[in-house]
Design a protein around this motif. Structure first.
Motif, mmCIF file in Angstrom:
data_model
loop_
_atom_site.group_PDB
_atom_site.id
_atom_site.type_symbol
_atom_site.label_atom_id
_atom_site.label_comp_id
_atom_site.label_asym_id
_atom_site.label_seq_id
_atom_site.Cartn_x
_atom_site.Cartn_y
_atom_site.Cartn_z
ATOM 1 N N UNK A 273 0.820 -1.205 0.000
ATOM 2 C CA UNK A 273 0.000 0.000 0.000
ATOM 3 C C UNK A 273 0.857 1.259 0.000
ATOM 4 N N UNK A 274 1.922 1.254 0.801
ATOM 5 C CA UNK A 274 2.784 2.431 0.850
ATOM 6 C C UNK A 274 3.496 2.636 -0.486
ATOM 7 N N UNK A 275 3.872 1.557 -1.149
ATOM 8 C CA UNK A 275 4.493 1.671 -2.464
ATOM 9 C C UNK A 275 3.532 2.277 -3.475
ATOM 10 N N UNK A 276 2.283 1.826 -3.465
ATOM 11 C CA UNK A 276 1.275 2.383 -4.371
ATOM 12 C C UNK A 276 1.136 3.887 -4.143
ATOM 13 N N UNK A 277 1.089 4.294 -2.883
ATOM 14 C CA UNK A 277 0.897 5.707 -2.560
ATOM 15 C C UNK A 277 2.082 6.548 -3.023
ATOM 16 N N UNK A 278 3.271 6.174 -2.594
ATOM 17 C CA UNK A 278 4.443 7.005 -2.861
ATOM 18 C C UNK A 278 4.866 6.949 -4.325
ATOM 19 N N UNK A 279 4.726 5.802 -4.969
ATOM 20 C CA UNK A 279 5.068 5.722 -6.386
ATOM 21 C C UNK A 279 4.126 6.594 -7.212
ATOM 22 N N UNK A 280 2.840 6.591 -6.867
ATOM 23 C CA UNK A 280 1.882 7.430 -7.602
ATOM 24 C C UNK A 280 2.230 8.903 -7.466
ATOM 25 N N UNK A 281 2.546 9.331 -6.256
ATOM 26 C CA UNK A 281 2.922 10.727 -6.040
ATOM 27 C C UNK A 281 4.256 11.052 -6.699
ATOM 28 N N UNK A 282 5.184 10.105 -6.680
ATOM 29 C CA UNK A 282 6.483 10.324 -7.304
ATOM 30 C C UNK A 282 6.339 10.507 -8.815
ATOM 31 N N UNK A 283 5.531 9.671 -9.447
ATOM 32 C CA UNK A 283 5.304 9.813 -10.886
ATOM 33 C C UNK A 283 4.598 11.132 -11.198
ATOM 34 N N UNK A 284 3.650 11.518 -10.337
ATOM 35 C CA UNK A 284 2.939 12.773 -10.558
ATOM 36 C C UNK A 284 3.898 13.963 -10.489
ATOM 37 N N UNK A 285 4.793 13.946 -9.498
ATOM 38 C CA UNK A 285 5.775 15.018 -9.386
ATOM 39 C C UNK A 285 6.725 15.019 -10.580
ATOM 40 N N UNK A 286 7.158 13.841 -11.000
ATOM 41 C CA UNK A 286 8.102 13.749 -12.114
ATOM 42 C C UNK A 286 7.494 14.275 -13.410
ATOM 43 N N UNK A 287 6.180 14.169 -13.553
ATOM 44 C CA UNK A 287 5.526 14.703 -14.745
ATOM 45 C C UNK A 287 5.498 16.220 -14.747
ATOM 46 N N UNK A 288 5.716 16.839 -13.587
ATOM 47 C CA UNK A 288 5.642 18.289 -13.470
ATOM 48 C C UNK A 288 7.006 18.970 -13.488
ATOM 49 N N UNK A 289 8.079 18.196 -13.378
ATOM 50 C CA UNK A 289 9.416 18.776 -13.408
ATOM 51 C C UNK A 289 10.093 18.378 -14.712
ATOM 52 N N UNK A 290 11.209 19.014 -15.013
ATOM 53 C CA UNK A 290 11.857 18.787 -16.297
ATOM 54 C C UNK A 290 13.138 17.979 -16.202
ATOM 55 N N UNK A 291 13.834 18.082 -15.089
ATOM 56 C CA UNK A 291 15.148 17.446 -14.995
ATOM 57 C C UNK A 291 15.294 16.695 -13.680
#
Length: 249
Positions: A143-161
């Motif tokens: 469950x923690x992996x699902x939560x943090x991975x989803x947020x990590x991917x969301x953040x990565x889509x908003x940054x460039x580098x």
């Protein structure tokens, strides 16, 4: 169609992971080092709990594995953006939610496999915990992996580098680790630190898994841990889905 698309994305990233044995094995290196070099130092120390030292440390290491591993999964999206993989996926009819779920499910499978290896090593070193409690611990890792991975991917889509992504993740994960009591029960610290830690959702997960490892399942810690873990997963997947849809990932 969502299940079909998710299985396609999941299969793609599983095959990609299986071709990288370093990713599978070296991801567990840091918690394993803590287990080998830090665990023996706790033997016989008063930890403010009836649980043994291994029953205190191993649950924290399991969640540390998910915390640091899943938080940095967004790096792969940044790499895919730079190599044109994301651009090619945008022109396909595959569900945007499936693009997120396929990645997240792969991450959960990977970190749960690493968690099994970690618990196996801990059993060799002296951990004694009931099987249901160990399985509950794996559930919290998932469950923690699902939560943090989803947020990590969301953040990565908003940054460039990666230079933008890395510092943000570090500034969030380190305080979370220190305030959640992963290494030692936070109750051993001063009162103000104990109070502050209750504003960190990971504190509730750590307490719940430690209860599970002592065979205590019907506890307040367990109830709060389940509610926080499920709630965090739902919120994170919702946020990740909106970002993937708006970004056309």
């Amino acid at each position: 169609m969502l299940l079909h698309d998710t299985s396609l994305i999941f299969g793609r990233y599983v095959r990609q992971t299986l071709r990288s044995r370093f990713q599978i094995l070296f991801g567990i290196l840091m918690p394993l080092l803590y287990l080998v070099f830090f665990g023996p130092l706790l033997t016989g120390l008063p930890l403010g709990s009836e649980a043994g030292s291994w029953q205190v440390l191993v649950p924290g290491l399991l969640l540390q594995l998910a915390l640091f591993g899943a938080s940095f999964t967004g790096f792969s999206i940044i790499i895919e953006q730079s190599t044109g993989v994301v651009e090619r996926m945008r022109v396909t009819p595959v569900s945007r939610l499936a693009l997120l779920l396929g990645r997240v499910l792969r991450d959960s499978l990977l970190f749960m496999f690493q968690a099994v290896l970690l618990v196996g090593a801990a059993l060799v070193m002296g951990l004694r915990a009931p099987l249901p409690g160990v399985l509950i611990g794996f559930g919290f890792v998932g469950l923690l992996t699902v939560s943090l991975a989803s947020l990590s991917y969301a953040l990565a889509m908003r940054v460039r580098t990666p230079q933008e992504f890395g510092p943000v993740i570090n500034s969030l994960t380190m305080p979370a680790m220190l305030l959640s009591g992963l290494m030692l029960p936070i109750s051993l610290g001063p009162r103000w630190l104990d109070v502050l830690s209750h504003f960190t959702p990971f504190r509730y997960l750590v307490d719940a898994v430690r209860d599970a490892y002592t065979g205590s399942y019907a506890t307040t810690h367990m109830l709060y841990g389940v509610l926080v873990a499920v709630g965090l997963a739902l919120v994170a997947v919702t946020v990740g889905t909106r970002v993937f849809r708006s970004a056309g990932a």
